[in-house]
Design a protein around this motif. Structure first.
Motif, PDB file in Angstrom:
ATOM      1  N   ASP A 183      44.090  45.071  44.473  1.00  0.00           N
ATOM      2  CA  ASP A 183      43.016  45.072  43.803  1.00  0.00           C
ATOM      3  C   ASP A 183      42.179  43.923  44.133  1.00  0.00           C
ATOM      4  O   ASP A 183      42.518  42.982  43.513  1.00  0.00           O
ATOM      5  CB  ASP A 183      43.280  45.482  42.552  1.00  0.00           C
ATOM      6  CG  ASP A 183      41.895  45.590  41.525  1.00  0.00           C
ATOM      7  OD1 ASP A 183      41.884  45.648  40.551  1.00  0.00           O
ATOM      8  OD2 ASP A 183      41.025  45.926  42.144  1.00  0.00           O
TER       9      ASP A 183
ATOM     10  N   LYS B 205      41.137  50.177  43.790  1.00  0.00           N
ATOM     11  CA  LYS B 205      42.533  49.744  43.682  1.00  0.00           C
ATOM     12  C   LYS B 205      43.520  50.686  43.761  1.00  0.00           C
ATOM     13  O   LYS B 205      43.137  51.875  43.800  1.00  0.00           O
ATOM     14  CB  LYS B 205      42.509  49.486  41.911  1.00  0.00           C
ATOM     15  CG  LYS B 205      43.773  48.772  41.606  1.00  0.00           C
ATOM     16  CD  LYS B 205      43.788  48.529  40.063  1.00  0.00           C
ATOM     17  CE  LYS B 205      43.484  49.749  39.139  1.00  0.00           C
ATOM     18  NZ  LYS B 205      43.898  49.177  37.791  1.00  0.00           N
TER      19      LYS B 205
ATOM     20  N   THR C 178      40.721  45.341  34.242  1.00  0.00           N
ATOM     21  CA  THR C 178      41.882  45.694  35.256  1.00  0.00           C
ATOM     22  C   THR C 178      43.338  45.541  34.633  1.00  0.00           C
ATOM     23  O   THR C 178      43.405  44.891  33.537  1.00  0.00           O
ATOM     24  CB  THR C 178      41.900  44.614  36.540  1.00  0.00           C
ATOM     25  OG1 THR C 178      42.091  43.418  36.315  1.00  0.00           O
ATOM     26  CG2 THR C 178      40.621  44.989  37.347  1.00  0.00           C
TER      27      THR C 178
ATOM     28  N   GLU D 152      46.730  44.843  36.511  1.00  0.00           N
ATOM     29  CA  GLU D 152      47.232  44.601  37.351  1.00  0.00           C
ATOM     30  C   GLU D 152      48.557  44.171  37.205  1.00  0.00           C
ATOM     31  O   GLU D 152      48.776  43.203  36.556  1.00  0.00           O
ATOM     32  CB  GLU D 152      46.156  43.980  38.696  1.00  0.00           C
ATOM     33  CG  GLU D 152      46.000  42.705  37.980  1.00  0.00           C
ATOM     34  CD  GLU D 152      44.680  42.180  38.940  1.00  0.00           C
ATOM     35  OE1 GLU D 152      44.115  43.061  39.685  1.00  0.00           O
ATOM     36  OE2 GLU D 152      44.342  41.058  38.794  1.00  0.00           O
TER      37      GLU D 152
ATOM     38  N   LYS E 254      48.493  41.189  42.715  1.00  0.00           N
ATOM     39  CA  LYS E 254      46.986  41.267  43.458  1.00  0.00           C
ATOM     40  C   LYS E 254      47.102  40.429  44.967  1.00  0.00           C
ATOM     41  O   LYS E 254      47.599  39.350  44.839  1.00  0.00           O
ATOM     42  CB  LYS E 254      46.223  40.306  42.408  1.00  0.00           C
ATOM     43  CG  LYS E 254      44.621  40.404  42.856  1.00  0.00           C
ATOM     44  CD  LYS E 254      43.853  40.086  41.957  1.00  0.00           C
ATOM     45  CE  LYS E 254      42.190  40.121  42.407  1.00  0.00           C
ATOM     46  NZ  LYS E 254      41.190  39.764  41.369  1.00  0.00           N
TER      47      LYS E 254
END
Length: 520
Positions: free
Chosen positions: A9, A19, A510, A512, A515
């Motif tokens: 993402d 993403k 987000t 996540e 990354k």
């Protein structure tokens, strides 16, 4: 082995914000989700406006696909207004848009995808004496020394599918640079009849506004001949050399294969009655011997896992674009279009499997290509060659029409908006099947929906839990090193996603786990 989750993402070297989340077990992907992290609100700008504004507003969805949206919008308005586009208007529309296909094809291969398959730093090992390639080597080494190797880096680490042969890599990098020049010339071609690019000003309901002259025709022809030479002698040979050479193991592997449902709306009408150069059709379950007739009424949009409010009527004519950020289980701003309830792969591979050009089909059969990552690149390259040659024929037709007494480019009798009406503009654009749907009431836009290629292949699950094509294509992808998930982006980018067309306002939140930043 325990399940591991990887989040990429944003996915770079695409248009827009995407993403991708995958879960891996024993080194392969077992679950996947693709998420458009932007709100899609462009259609809402049209409610209550003059329908003729739609061509210009929807073009602003993207600076790359501008002609595509103006074209689809004009087709929807043609139907809603009852306009009959003259032959010259139809041909000029074809030439404006086809030029942008020649812009898009090499851009996708060289600048968005090829770096996933090249160890670019191998150029330092080039030992040949070709002056042009030595100049490329010197340029790259200077960039390395200056610490400024973008856009060639950053990137994932090379793996088993990366090409490291210095002669192959340096030639590919040289063609990468040449393709930049050809893109600029393709846009110039389109602007000759479009007025400008991006966001042309020539296509309107009922036809076009450009009265071409012979100088413009010959200028277009000269640039087109350059494009044909590049497509035939550089782009297509590069794609085939990689696909049947170092990437053959990838081409023969089940990497990036969908559920094998393919669809094309058909594109580039060749007569007043239609007769699209790229035919419409549907293939189910990979049965290439049974190309079914397309039925527009079977197109629906599902938002079960999208951040939008539900609508009982899933027809694009009735579907809304009202966000619902608190919706349980939703994970994307991209909707889930379906054809007869099935997720469909759209784009060059779908179109070429429906058209079935012998040269491509022979390559697929001879080298036992699976219908995945490499096959998508091969289909796009063959399509570019086929289309570029057809464009010469359209140019000749236009020149002949220009000499007639009743030369006409626009249906002036159907310029004013009707009190009520509706229309669909179904066509093919570089990324796949594009549909614009309009309802008119009291001479104004009552509803407008864009069902774009990226919503087809990047769609989330639907109400039955069925994955979208890209999600399905990620299942089974080998990820031997969780810190180097290069196969994820190879698969995603093989579809050529354009999230800007699908959604339009960034979501800052987000969630996540990992990354990864990939070279632009």
């Amino acid at each position: 082995m325990a399940t591991q989750k990887i989040v990429v993402d944003p996915v770079t070297r695409i248009e827009g914000h995407l993403k991708v989340e995958v879960e891996i077990e024993n080194g392969v992907v077992v679950d996947a989700r693709t998420s458009g992290t932007m709100f899609r609100g462009l259609e809402s700008l049209l409610y209550g406006r003059d329908p003729r504004d739609a061509v210009y507003v929807t073009e602003r969805a993207c600076g790359v696909c501008a002609s595509a949206h103006g074209w689809a919008s004009s087709l929807a308005l043609d139907e809603a207004f009852g306009a009959k586009v003259p032959a010259a208007g139809r041909i000029i529309r074809n030439l404006i848009n086809a030029a942008m296909w020649l812009h898009d094809a090499p851009l996708h291969f060289y600048h968005l995808s090829a770096l996933d398959f090249l160890d670019v730093m191998a150029v330092a090992e080039y030992k040949g004496n070709d002056p042009g390639l030595l100049a490329v080597k010197e340029k790259i080494l200077k960039l390395v020394k200056a610490g400024d190797t973008a856009p060639l880096t950053p990137r994932y680490e090379p793996d088993e599918f990366c090409v490291s042969d210095p002669d192959i890599v340096i030639t590919a990098v040289a063609h990468y640079l040449k393709a930049l020049e050809m893109q600029a010339k393709a846009k110039k071609m389109s602007a000759i009849f479009a007025g400008k690019q991006p966001h042309h000003s020539s296509i309107v309901v009922g036809g076009v506004t450009c009265y071409p002259n012979l100088y413009q025709v010959e200028q277009y022809r000269s640039l087109l001949l350059e494009q044909i030479d590049f497509m035939e002698n550089v782009y297509l040979p590069d794609v085939l050399a990689f696909g049947t050479g170092p990437l053959l193991p990838l081409a023969q592997a089940d990497i990036g294969v969908t559920d094998l449902h393919f669809m094309s709306y058909g594109g580039f009408d060749q007569s007043d009655s239609g007769d699209p150069f790229l035919p419409a059709g549907v293939i189910m379950n990979g049965d290439l011997s049974n190309i079914q007739t397309l039925d527009e009424n079977k197109i629906t949009e599902d938002v079960s896992y999208s951040w939008y409010k539900e609508n009982a009527n899933k027809s694009p004519y009735e579907e809304g674009t009202v966000p619902d950020l608190e919706k349980k289980d939703a994970y994307t701003f991209i909707k889930a279009p379906r054809y007869d309830g099935k997720p469909m792969e759209v784009g060059p591979l779908a179109r070429m499997l429906i058209l079935q050009p012998p040269e491509l089909m022979n390559i697929v059969k001879q080298y036992q290509f699976k219908l995945g990552v490499v096959a998508r690149h091969a289909a796009r390259a063959y399509e570019a060659v086929i289309l570029s040659k057809q464009m010469l024929k359209w140019l000749d037709e236009l020149e002949q029409l220009m000499g007639s007494k009743d030369f006409k480019i626009h249906d002036t009798d159907h310029w004013d908006p009707p009190a009520t009406g509706r229309g669909s503009g179904l066509t093919e654009v570089p990324r796949g099947s594009l549909g614009h749907f309009i309802k008119i009431k009291d001479h104004k836009v009552e509803n407008y929906q864009m069902v774009v290629p990226t919503t087809w292949f990047m769609s989330p699950r639907d109400e039955n839990g069925v994955m979208g094509p890209c999600e399905r294509a990620l299942i089974g992808a080998p990820i031997p090193d969780p810190d180097n998930p290069i196969n994820v982006v190879r698969i995603v980018r093989s579809f050529n996603p354009c999230i800007a067309c699908a959604v339009h306002l960034i979501n800052p939140e987000t969630n996540e786990i990992k990354k990864f930043q990939i070279g632009f």
